[in-house]
Design an enzyme around this catalytic site. Structure first.
Site, mmCIF file in Angstrom:
data_model
loop_
_atom_site.group_PDB
_atom_site.id
_atom_site.type_symbol
_atom_site.label_atom_id
_atom_site.label_comp_id
_atom_site.label_asym_id
_atom_site.label_seq_id
_atom_site.Cartn_x
_atom_site.Cartn_y
_atom_site.Cartn_z
ATOM 1 N N HIS A 76 -83.050 -96.426 -8.922
ATOM 2 C CA HIS A 76 -82.058 -97.471 -8.654
ATOM 3 C C HIS A 76 -80.892 -97.344 -9.637
ATOM 4 O O HIS A 76 -79.721 -97.431 -9.236
ATOM 5 C CB HIS A 76 -82.709 -98.852 -8.772
ATOM 6 C CG HIS A 76 -81.755 -99.983 -8.647
ATOM 7 N ND1 HIS A 76 -81.077 -100.267 -7.483
ATOM 8 C CD2 HIS A 76 -81.334 -100.891 -9.562
ATOM 9 C CE1 HIS A 76 -80.292 -101.311 -7.677
ATOM 10 N NE2 HIS A 76 -80.422 -101.709 -8.936
ATOM 11 N N ASP A 79 -78.754 -94.454 -8.707
ATOM 12 C CA ASP A 79 -78.010 -94.796 -7.494
ATOM 13 C C ASP A 79 -76.799 -95.661 -7.836
ATOM 14 O O ASP A 79 -75.700 -95.440 -7.321
ATOM 15 C CB ASP A 79 -78.925 -95.517 -6.505
ATOM 16 C CG ASP A 79 -78.206 -95.913 -5.239
ATOM 17 O OD1 ASP A 79 -77.634 -95.019 -4.580
ATOM 18 O OD2 ASP A 79 -78.220 -97.118 -4.904
#
Length: 103
Positions: A76, A79
Site C-alpha cells: 500500500h 502504491d
C-alpha cells in the site's frame, strides 16, 4: 534500523501530504494563483523527497543482505508513492495549461 511498519507509515504519510498539496496547487492554479500553486508544488516535492528517502532505506537494507518481508502495508505504501509521483507529473502539466489559458 527502523522497523518495516514505521518506514511504511512514513511513506504513506509523506505521500499523502504531497498528494494533498498537489491538489491544493491545482485549485490555486485554476483560480489564477500561480505563485501559491508553485509554492505548494515545491512543498509537495519536499514531502516526496522524504518519502523517497524512506523507500531508499528499504532498498539499502535489502542490498545489505537484510531480506525485506513484503506485507500488504508495504505494498500500500509503495502504491501511494507511485500514484503520487504520477499525480505530480499530471498536476504540473495541468498548471501549465491553466497558465496558458489564463492569458
Amino acid at each position: 534500523m527502523e522497523k518495516l511498519e514505521e518506514i511504511s507509515f512514513k511513506l504513506i504519510s509523506n505521500s499523502g501530504e504531497a498528494r494533498s498539496l498537489l491538489f491544493e496547487a491545482l485549485r490555486d492554479s485554476r483560480e489564477g494563483n500561480f505563485e501559491e500553486a508553485e509554492k505548494k508544488i515545491n512543498e509537495a516535492e519536499t514531502s516526496m523527497l522524504k518519502a523517497h528517502e524512506s523507500h531508499f532505506s528499504l532498498i539499502q537494507q535489502e542490498a545489505a543482505g537484510d531480506k525485506i518481508e513484503i506485507s500488504l502495508l508495504l505494498m500500500h505504501a509503495e502504491d501511494q508513492l507511485i500514484t503520487t509521483e504520477t499525480l505530480k507529473s499530471i498536476v504540473k502539466e495541468m498548471i501549465l495549461m491553466n497558465k496558458k489559458f489564463s492569458k
